[in-house]
Scaffold this active site. Structure first.
Site, PDB file in Angstrom:
ATOM      1  N   CYS A  80      11.024  81.018  75.101  1.00 32.18           N
ATOM      2  CA  CYS A  80      10.090  79.943  74.271  1.00 32.18           C
ATOM      3  C   CYS A  80       9.356  79.150  75.721  1.00 32.18           C
ATOM      4  O   CYS A  80       8.538  79.660  75.994  1.00 32.18           O
ATOM      5  CB  CYS A  80      11.515  79.164  73.958  1.00 32.18           C
ATOM      6  SG  CYS A  80      10.648  77.877  72.680  1.00 32.18           S
ATOM      7  N   HIS A 173      14.796  82.234  70.942  1.00 34.00           N
ATOM      8  CA  HIS A 173      16.236  81.942  71.813  1.00 34.00           C
ATOM      9  C   HIS A 173      17.365  82.878  71.609  1.00 34.00           C
ATOM     10  O   HIS A 173      18.063  82.260  70.810  1.00 34.00           O
ATOM     11  CB  HIS A 173      16.514  80.512  71.411  1.00 34.00           C
ATOM     12  CG  HIS A 173      15.438  79.246  71.884  1.00 34.00           C
ATOM     13  ND1 HIS A 173      15.715  78.920  72.858  1.00 34.00           N
ATOM     14  CD2 HIS A 173      14.610  78.718  71.173  1.00 34.00           C
ATOM     15  CE1 HIS A 173      14.750  77.752  73.182  1.00 34.00           C
ATOM     16  NE2 HIS A 173      13.911  77.882  72.114  1.00 34.00           N
ATOM     17  N   GLU A 175      19.655  83.111  73.492  1.00 35.86           N
ATOM     18  CA  GLU A 175      20.744  82.714  74.138  1.00 35.86           C
ATOM     19  C   GLU A 175      21.485  81.470  73.142  1.00 35.86           C
ATOM     20  O   GLU A 175      22.481  81.054  73.468  1.00 35.86           O
ATOM     21  CB  GLU A 175      20.356  81.988  75.566  1.00 35.86           C
ATOM     22  CG  GLU A 175      19.462  80.517  75.272  1.00 35.86           C
ATOM     23  CD  GLU A 175      18.033  80.619  75.024  1.00 35.86           C
ATOM     24  OE1 GLU A 175      17.705  81.941  74.578  1.00 35.86           O
ATOM     25  OE2 GLU A 175      17.591  80.024  74.724  1.00 35.86           O
TER      26      GLU A 175
HETATM   27  N1  GLN Z   1       7.876  73.359  72.425  1.00 34.51           N
HETATM   28  C1  GLN Z   1       8.310  73.384  73.648  1.00 34.51           C
HETATM   29  C2  GLN Z   1       7.441  73.345  74.685  1.00 34.51           C
HETATM   30  O1  GLN Z   1       6.239  73.312  74.492  1.00 34.51           O
HETATM   31  C3  GLN Z   1       9.148  74.885  73.685  1.00 34.51           C
HETATM   32  C4  GLN Z   1      10.383  74.533  72.861  1.00 34.51           C
HETATM   33  C5  GLN Z   1      11.618  75.335  73.433  1.00 34.51           C
HETATM   34  O2  GLN Z   1      11.698  75.873  74.407  1.00 34.51           O
HETATM   35  N2  GLN Z   1      12.535  75.672  72.486  1.00 34.51           N
HETATM   36  O3  GLN Z   1       7.766  73.200  76.104  1.00 34.51           O
END
Ligand code: GLN
Length: 194
Positions: A80, A173, A175
Site C-alpha cells: 500500500c 494489506h 498484514e
Molecule cells: N492512501 C495512502 C497513501 O497515499 C495509503 C493507504 C494505506 O497504506 N493504507 O499513502
C-alpha cells in the site's frame, strides 16, 4: 535464521512484524540508515506515504535504502503506502518516491466512497484458494514496465500485485489478515537469495 527488516517510522509495521514472527522469521524494526546493513530483506508497510517519505528524508535514509535495494538487490516488499514509496513515478506531485521500481502509481485510486473493500484475487505463484485482499485507501498501478511481472489484477484488469526481480509491491494489506501466504511468498524470495 533469516532476518527481515520492517521500516518502522510510520504505519502498520507492528502487524507485519507479528505475521513474520508467526512464520519463524527474525524481525528487526528499522528506524536508522545503519540498521539497513545487516538485514536480508525489507518490508515497507502501509500507512501514509507522504509521512513515510518525509521521515525517510528527515532521517537521511533515502540514499542507503536505494543502495541496499538497487545496488545490493536486497529483496524488498512495499504494501500500500510502501508500494507508493517504491514507485518509479506517481500521478500525484507528492510525495517524491524512491524510484526503485519501473512502475507508475496512482494514490487513493478508488475514491472516497469505496476507499476500503475486500476482494478475492488469483495470485500467480500462490497455492490454494483465492486470496482475500484488503484494500484501504489503496493505490493502483497505472502502468508497469516490461521487466515487471503482474502477479494479480482486479476484475477490471488493473494490476494490484507485481514483482520486479527482487522487488514486490501490493496495493493491499496482507498484514491485516490471518492468511500468511503473501508473507510466505516474500520470505521465500528472501531465503532463496540468502
Ligand atoms: N492512501 C495512502 C497513501 O497515499 C495509503 C493507504 C494505506 O497504506 N493504507 O499513502
Amino acid at each position: 535464521m533469516t532476518t527481515v527488516g520492517v521500516l518502522a517510522i510510520q504505519g502498520d509495521f507492528a502487524e507485519h512484524r507479528k505475521t513474520l514472527e508467526r512464520l519463524g522469521v527474525h524481525v528487526r524494526e528499522i528506524r536508522m540508515p545503519h540498521q539497513l546493513d545487516d538485514i536480508e530483506g525489507l518490508i515497507i508497510p502501509g500507512g501514509e506515504s507522504t509521512t513515510i517519505v518525509q521521515l525517510i528524508d528527515i532521517y537521511e535514509m533515502r540514499e542507503r535504502l536505494r543502495e541496499r535495494i538497487l545496488r545490493d538487490r536486497m529483496p524488498t516488499w512495499g504494501t500500500c503506502a510502501g508500494m507508493i514509496v517504491m514507485a518509479g513515478y506517481l500521478s500525484d506531485h507528492r510525495p517524491q518516491p524512491l524510484r526503485l521500481m519501473d512502475t507508475r502509481v496512482s494514490r487513493n485510486a478508488f475514491g472516497r466512497q469505496v476507499d476500503s473493500f475486500e476482494t478475492e484475487l488469483e495470485v500467480s505463484g500462490m497455492d490454494g484458494p483465492p486470496y482475500c485482499a484488503v484494500f484501504i485507501r489503496a493505490p493502483v498501478f497505472e502502468s508497469v514496465g516490461e521487466s515487471v511481472e503482474v502477479l494479480a489484477s482486479l476484475d477490471d484488469g488493473r494490476p494490484v500485485a507485481v514483482r520486479q526481480g527482487h522487488m514486490l509491491a501490493t496495493s493491499f494489506h496482507p498484514e491485516l489478515t490471518d492468511d500468511d501466504r503473501m508473507h510466505r511468498l516474500f520470505v521465500d524470495m528472501v531465503e532463496r537469495r540468502a
